[in-house]
Design a protein around this motif. Structure first.
Motif, short mmCIF file in Angstrom:
data_model
loop_
_atom_site.label_atom_id
_atom_site.label_comp_id
_atom_site.label_asym_id
_atom_site.label_seq_id
_atom_site.Cartn_x
_atom_site.Cartn_y
_atom_site.Cartn_z
N LEU A 1 -7.89 -11.29 0.73
CA LEU A 1 -6.57 -10.94 1.26
C LEU A 1 -6.57 -9.45 1.58
O LEU A 1 -6.91 -8.63 0.73
N LEU A 2 -6.24 -9.11 2.81
CA LEU A 2 -6.14 -7.72 3.23
C LEU A 2 -4.66 -7.35 3.28
O LEU A 2 -3.88 -7.99 4.00
N ILE A 3 -4.27 -6.35 2.48
CA ILE A 3 -2.85 -5.99 2.38
C ILE A 3 -2.66 -4.49 2.60
O ILE A 3 -3.59 -3.71 2.46
N GLU A 4 -1.43 -4.13 2.96
CA GLU A 4 -1.05 -2.73 3.10
C GLU A 4 0.06 -2.43 2.11
O GLU A 4 1.10 -3.10 2.10
N LEU A 5 -0.16 -1.47 1.22
CA LEU A 5 0.81 -1.08 0.21
C LEU A 5 1.54 0.19 0.66
O LEU A 5 0.91 1.17 1.06
N SER A 6 2.86 0.14 0.56
CA SER A 6 3.66 1.33 0.89
C SER A 6 4.61 1.63 -0.25
O SER A 6 5.07 0.73 -0.97
#
Length: 351
Positions: free
Chosen positions: A312-317
């Motif tokens: 799973l490729l995710i972007e955390l902000s």
């Protein structure tokens, strides 16, 4: 069952000695399907041919079923080879003999009577799904059927070990899958130990229990298929795995990602899930515990035989300290966590 210890093989080339195998040691347990993967010229064909001493090693020992093959006389070696069948990439069938006669050929050479040969061969043809082809000649068979004949012929002497030298390389993908399924079925039904070499990672992924990665005549990595596939340590293994797992970043993301953090940047993370963790609500737990947002960029779930795994490729902000706490939470769990890079906030969403 099979133990190779300190194996070396040196050929004398025109420009001097060539070391095809360099201090190779490995152990194959009874009943395993053991894969050896490497690129062309890596030494894998030499290695498998050293097991039955079609190639005699320059140094080291080969022990099969408690018998040290490298210490046997030629007569003893011929007898010992009867317990090891071998199948090849190019089938090597006799064009002037029927399917039944091809499978029976090793028994004929061993002096087995015609009646006994037929009695032993017919069940093998049924096992490989060719009972209706027993009187057909090789020219009338497809590539997959020819390889099934080769497998049945290798089993005719009732071996304990089956050696497969690039057995599916000459076959189309669909036929390859059927041959791999047949080998797995034979392993299960007969308890046969199988050693196969290949340059295709999907072959290893489909049926092997253990794998050795060979490069330049040396083993650069060994372990269970699950361990090597999900946590590869060598560059060679990583290169092979890329061929069957798409970990490439989307083009729009690759255009804006950086390997250095900046003020107000988001973090791009690749998560790898193994076994039971594929069913855990990791992202939901992450968002509940920390003041971060998690956007899914891409993902997939597959199986290594009976074990699920996924990426799973995710972007955390969020605030830097909250993102770091979230990363610490992910690192503490039983999954792979890799920070891929950093993107300016909203940069990827705007692409």
């Amino acid at each position: 069952m099979i133990r190779l210890s300190g194996l070396q093989k040196i050929y004398q080339g025109e420009a001097g000695p060539v070391k095809a195998l360099d201090n190779v040691s490995l152990t194959v347990q009874q009943g395993e399907i053991y894969g050896i993967i490497g690129k062309s010229g890596a030494g894998k064909s030499t290695l498998i041919r050293c097991i039955n001493l079609l190639e005699r090693p320059t140094d080291g020992t080969v022990t099969v079923d408690g018998q040290e093959m490298t210490a046997l006389s030629e007569a003893e070696l011929r007898e010992a080879r009867k317990s090891m069948g071998m199948i090849f990439q190019h089938f090597n069938l006799l064009s002037s003999r029927t399917v039944l006669e091809n499978v029976a050929f090793p028994l004929e050479l061993a002096g087995v009577s015609m009646a006994e040969r037929e009695k032993r061969v017919l069940p093998l043809l049924e096992l490989v799904g060719l009972s209706d082809k027993k009187d057909v000649y090789p020219a009338q068979l497809s590539g997959g059927q020819k390889q099934r004949v080769g497998i049945a012929r290798a089993l005719a002497s009732q071996p304990k070990v089956l050696l497969c030298d690039e057995a599916t390389s000459a076959l189309d993908p669909q036929t390859t899958e059927s041959i791999l399924a047949l080998l797995k079925d034979i392993n299960k039904k007969l308890g046969l130990t199988i050693v196969l070499i290949t340059h295709e990672m999907h072959v290893i992924k489909a049926i092997c229990n253990q794998v050795a990665v060979i490069e330049g005549g040396q083993l650069v990595e060994t372990g269970s298929v699950f361990e090597v596939f999900t946590r590869p340590q060598s560059t060679t293994a990583q290169d092979f795995i890329k061929a069957v797992v798409n970990n490439k970043l989307p083009e729009a993301l690759a255009a804006v990602i950086s390997d250095k953090p900046a003020a107000d940047s988001n973090v791009v993370v690749r998560l790898s899930f193994f076994g039971a963790t594929t069913n855990e609500p990791v992202l939901a737990g992450l968002i509940r515990r920390f003041a971060v947002d998690a956007s899914i960029i891409s993902g997939n779930i597959d199986h290594l035989q009976d074990t699920p795994y996924g990426t799973l490729l995710i972007e955390l902000s969020g605030r830097p300290e909250d993102i770091q706490n979230a990363l610490n939470y992910l690192h503490a769990r039983d999954l792979g966590t890799e920070v891929i890079g950093y993107v300016a906030r909203h940069a990827y969403a705007a692409c």
